[in-house]
Motif scaffolding. Structure first.
Motif, short mmCIF file in Angstrom:
data_model
loop_
_atom_site.label_atom_id
_atom_site.label_comp_id
_atom_site.label_asym_id
_atom_site.label_seq_id
_atom_site.Cartn_x
_atom_site.Cartn_y
_atom_site.Cartn_z
N LEU A 190 0.82 -1.22 0.00
CA LEU A 190 0.00 0.00 0.00
C LEU A 190 0.85 1.27 0.00
N LEU A 191 2.00 1.22 0.65
CA LEU A 191 2.78 2.45 0.80
C LEU A 191 4.15 2.35 0.12
N LYS A 197 5.42 3.45 -2.76
CA LYS A 197 6.03 4.66 -3.32
C LYS A 197 6.39 5.66 -2.22
N GLU A 198 5.60 5.68 -1.16
CA GLU A 198 5.91 6.57 -0.03
C GLU A 198 7.20 6.14 0.66
N LEU A 247 9.59 4.43 -0.64
CA LEU A 247 10.71 4.66 -1.55
C LEU A 247 11.20 6.11 -1.42
N ALA A 248 10.24 7.04 -1.43
CA ALA A 248 10.61 8.46 -1.33
C ALA A 248 11.23 8.75 0.04
N SER A 264 12.94 6.70 1.86
CA SER A 264 14.29 6.15 1.90
C SER A 264 15.25 6.98 1.06
N PHE A 265 14.77 7.52 -0.05
CA PHE A 265 15.67 8.21 -0.96
C PHE A 265 16.00 9.62 -0.48
N ASP A 266 15.01 10.37 -0.06
CA ASP A 266 15.24 11.78 0.23
C ASP A 266 14.12 12.30 1.13
N THR A 272 9.21 15.47 2.52
CA THR A 272 8.51 16.41 3.39
C THR A 272 7.91 17.56 2.59
N LEU A 309 4.51 14.54 2.26
CA LEU A 309 4.37 13.26 2.94
C LEU A 309 4.53 13.44 4.45
#
Lengths: 251, 274
Positions: B148-149, B151-152, B154-155, B157-159, B164, B168
């Motif tokens: 469910l989350l 893509k959230e 992933l973002a 973890s990446f940056d 923010t 998110l």
């Protein structure tokens, strides 16, 4: 010539661990501004951007972003940070990273929509890195990564673009390309560019401000010598950095 | 292996090992890419406090561990996010405090707990069916939340900063990830034990990462590696009569080192040809 004010800072001060970084900053940014903010390293440039984005809480003063608080107003802002912060081995493609700019539009618990994918495609095209879409982000050159991060900011469909030291790792010949690209973007949005590199920035931007804890800005491209001396504190040091005074006086 | 599987305890062990592989493949990938290895180590050691609390209260120790581990993961998150102390300092303190509480609770409990060692070093051969059901439920929750989350996370973890800015709820997502790490730790305790959890949480994902640049593929590949490690380790420990948890970890570690060595070899021969 009435232009909408998008960001307004009134008497803003900020501290990091008790050390003042910004003091009494007043600044208005309008919807068609292309503003360059210069200043020495550690002069508070990044902090100023973070105050506008609501990432740093100012100790004093008022911040209004698109007529709202920074936390609410920042959805209209595309932000490109000093890019060197991420892990080069991170398992994500250029496409994955640029798509992240759509997170605020899509919302949780669902997949990206067709609209999200089209916006991503357009941004990659505009930044001329569509060919690299499936490459791992960390494997791109510095200049290409920069374009990917600007694309990520663009897919948020911003009305204001904030760029922090965007040319820090881009080779000088590519910098000209880069500024021409920004020249196209400024038709569509306000742009604020922060850099310690006075000579290049001053050629391209429409307005220039100087920041070293205090902000020196006259809503124009004019910068008085005394402003610079006040901002940089020590003119001798500037020459040591290879930035001759006259470059700025000419404008 | 096949003849060994006619024993019910071996079937249970294999199921437990595969459930462990699924959870550590998914969550281990986040642990690796978001550099949360030592936070996870701290959370897993702190879970010993929960095992002790379980004995003390007379409930199933693993259930005690579940609640205690969630609490310590969230405590970890709060301390590193809100208090102004360095992350590694907080990790060291929580790590030791959890273990100390476990020792105190066990000391307060009359008698000596018979299966204490199996929690510390794992004993996949004595996993009771009730624990398998709990592991299965935790694995399903982990899979659902990550689907469910995706893509959230992933973002995140990446940056985190960019996440923010696009709106998110970064801190809440981070805490949720810590809870999922706590779940994974609890699943893994039965298989390899508190002390060795960190190896199964990192080695399959770290090995998978050498073969792909896509987080989804990395997760799938590390589930496969994890399944291979646990089943091979289980079989070897059965055949050679060795401790199961430690055998699984050694199989994992040797495979990882071999993959490092192989890619180095490929690099060297490649240079020779070029």
């Amino acid at each position: 010539m009435t232009s909408k004010e998008v960001v307004r800072l009134e008497d803003v001060s900020a501290h990091y661990d008790g050390v003042p970084v910004l003091e009494g900053v007043n600044l208005s940014i309008y919807q068609d501004d292309f503003l360059g903010i210069i200043g020495p390293n550690g002069g508070g440039k990044t902090t100023l951007l973070k105050v506008i984005l609501g990432l740093v809480e100012p100790g004093r003063g008022r911040v209004s972003v698109f007529g709202d608080t920074p936390e609410k107003g920042r959805k209209h802002i595309g932000y490109v940070s000093q890019y060197s912060l991420f892990d080069r081995d991170f398992p994500a493609s250029v496409w994955d990273v640029v798509m992240m700019g759509r997170l605020g539009k899509t919302g949780p618990f669902r997949n990206y929509t067709k609209q999200d994918r089209e916006a991503t495609l357009r941004a990659l095209e505009a930044m001329e890195i569509l060919d690299h879409r499936d490459q791992q982000i960390g494997k791109l050159s510095g200049g290409q990564q920069q374009r990917a991060f600007i694309a990520r900011a663009l897919v948020t469909e911003p009305e204001l673009l904030l760029l922090d030291e965007p040319t820090a790792s881009v080779d000088t010949p590519l910098q000209t390309d880069f500024y021409e690209l920004l020249g196209k973007l400024k038709e569509r949005m306000a742009i604020v560019l922060v850099s310690h590199d006075i000579s290049t920035i001053s050629i391209y931007v429409d307005k220039i401000a100087c920041l070293n804890r205090e902000l020196y800005y006259h809503s124009s491209k004019e910068l008085a010598a005394e402003d610079l001396e006040a901002a940089y504190r020590c003119p001798v040091e500037m020459i040591a950095h290879g930035v001759p005074h006259r470059v700025l006086k000419e404008h | 292996m096949l003849e060994a599987l006619q024993y019910e305890f071996m079937q249970n062990a294999l199921i437990a090992g595969l459930l462990a592989a699924v959870t550590c493949g998914i969550i281990g990938s986040y642990v690796i890419v978001k550099r949360m290895v030592f936070i996870s180590g701290s959370v897993s050691h702190a879970s010993f406090g929960g095992i002790g609390l379980g004995y003390f209260l007379g409930i199933t120790p693993i259930v005690g561990a579940l609640f205690f581990t969630i609490a310590s993961a969230l405590g970890m998150g709060l301390v590193t996010r809100r208090a102004k102390i360095p992350e590694d300092t907080a990790i060291g303190i929580l790590w030791a405090m959890g273990m100390a509480m476990g020792i105190i609770f066990i000391g307060l409990t009359p008698g000596y707990p018979p299966d204490l060692m199996s929690y510390l070093f794992g004993d996949i051969l004595i996993v009771p069916p009730s624990d398998i059901i709990m592991m299965l439920i935790l694995a399903i929750i982990i899979i659902l939340v990550v689907v469910l989350l995706y893509k959230e996370f992933l973002a995140l973890s990446f940056d985190e900063e960019f996440a923010t800015v696009v709106g998110l709820p970064v801190e809440r997502l981070y805490f949720l990830l810590l809870i999922l790490i706590a779940f994974t730790v609890v699943v893994l305790i039965r298989v390899v034990g508190i002390i060795l959890v960190i190896a199964l949480l990192t080695i399959p994902a770290a090995t998978a990462r050498r073969f792909t640049h896509d987080l989804k593929k990395m997760m799938l590949l590390s589930i496969l590696f994890g399944g291979f490690f646990t089943s091979t380790g289980l079989w070897l420990s059965f055949e050679l009569d060795l401790a199961s948890g430690a055998t699984i970890i050694l199989v994992s570690g040797v495979t990882f080192l071999a993959s490092l060595f192989l890619s180095r070899l490929r690099l060297m021969t490649g240079v020779g040809r070029g």
